[in-house]
Design an enzyme around this catalytic site. Structure first.
Site, PDB file in Angstrom:
ATOM      1  N   CYS A  49      18.441  16.137 -51.913  1.00 26.17           N
ATOM      2  CA  CYS A  49      19.670  16.390 -52.682  1.00 26.17           C
ATOM      3  C   CYS A  49      19.958  17.876 -52.569  1.00 26.17           C
ATOM      4  CB  CYS A  49      19.509  15.925 -54.128  1.00 26.17           C
ATOM      5  SG  CYS A  49      18.095  16.679 -54.980  1.00 26.17           S
TER       6      CYS A  49
ATOM      7  N   ARG B  53      30.377  17.165 -51.505  1.00 28.23           N
ATOM      8  CA  ARG B  53      29.367  18.155 -51.124  1.00 28.23           C
ATOM      9  C   ARG B  53      28.731  17.762 -49.791  1.00 28.23           C
ATOM     10  NH1 ARG B  53      25.257  19.385 -55.828  1.00 28.23           N
ATOM     11  NH2 ARG B  53      24.744  21.120 -54.434  1.00 28.23           N
TER      12      ARG B  53
END
Length: 282
Positions: free
Chosen positions: A238, A182
């Site tokens: 995050c 990611r």
């Protein structure tokens, strides 16, 4: 300040009157799943705090997928659970400490220092044959008085300047806590854009856990973060401000003193069309 405690530490203090246990089990994308698990069984005396219902504000145009809860709303919830200035609180989950660390961060943000995270999850507690119950005793409400620590977080404007390198003094480190694919922009299963904030380095949050799923000890965490400047201002993010919290906790355990959370994280960053997106290695 040590914030991680062992199962045996909690077992020895389980029934002490100032001890509050926060069951933070929640499953991302499955509203109510944590509550169902809690109703089946939990550590005796525990109170359930749900990520979506208790630890997150309603979604807005900006602020990410899990905006910080309104302070007054959270304070009212803590007060109903019987939490006050003298309470010692231990939070646990069964998601590697992700939800419990979010609860830990929020309590520290509200100025409450006697809050801890159980080093392992609920499954490890049960496997150790430690006591569990389905009983839910009535909590006597108390009064929680917050002392908000605004220095524990940052906002989109500051992150933009850190990413651009335009802050006038000091050194800054942006930490992306998501899985490496990611971060690299190779995949994005949740958000609308793949990649990372330009300038960020990647420390996947699960790497602060050992092979048993327990938080590593302070020495191991110091080795894990050995390449970071201990004098830098560290900003952790995050996807939505939840899985960044175990990294904040681990940095705290490793002795880093200038660590802040970017609550909106990647999902907030990409909600501003003008913000650039980086892919690949930094």
């Amino acid at each position: 300040m040590k914030s991680i405690v062992s199962k045996r530490w909690l077992l020895a203090r389980l029934y002490e009157p100032d001890m509050i246990i926060a069951d933070c089990r929640s499953l991302l994308g499955q509203v109510g799943a944590g509550r169902t698990q809690f109703n089946e069984d939990h550590i005796p005396g525990a109170v359930h705090f749900d990520l979506e219902e208790d630890l997150t504000a309603p979604l807005g145009e900006h602020g990410g997928r899990h905006p910080l809860p309104d302070v007054d709303t959270l304070v009212a919830r803590l007060s109903r659970a019987g939490i006050n200035a003298s309470s010692r609180i231990v939070a646990y989950d069964d998601q590697g400490g992700m939800m419990a660390s979010r609860f830990w961060w929020l309590l520290r943000y509200l100025g409450h220092e006697q809050v801890y995270v159980l080093e392992e999850g609920y499954s490890a507690w049960k496997e150790a044959k430690f006591p569990v119950t389905a009983d839910q005793p009535i909590r006597i409400p108390s009064t929680f008085t917050p002392n908000v620590q605004t220095q524990m977080l940052t906002n989109i404007q500051e992150v933009q300047r850190i990413s651009e390198g335009t802050l006038p003094d000091g050194s800054y480190i942006l930490i992306d806590s998501r899985e490496r694919p990611r971060y690299l922009g190779l995949e994005e299963p949740i958000d609308t854009a793949a990649g990372h904030i330009p300038g960020a380095v990647n420390f996947f949050w699960k790497e602060v856990l050992d092979e048993k799923g327990s938080f590593k000890n302070a020495e191991q965490l110091q080795q894990h973060f050995a390449n970071l400047d201990p004098h830098a201002e560290i900003i952790v993010y995050c996807g939505s401000g939840v899985s960044a919290c175990p990294n904040v906790l681990a940095l705290n355990e490793a002795g880093f003193s200038k660590v802040r959370l970017y609550p909106g994280s990647w999902s907030d960053w990409i909600s501003y069309e003008e913000n650039p997106v980086a892919t690949g290695e930094e």
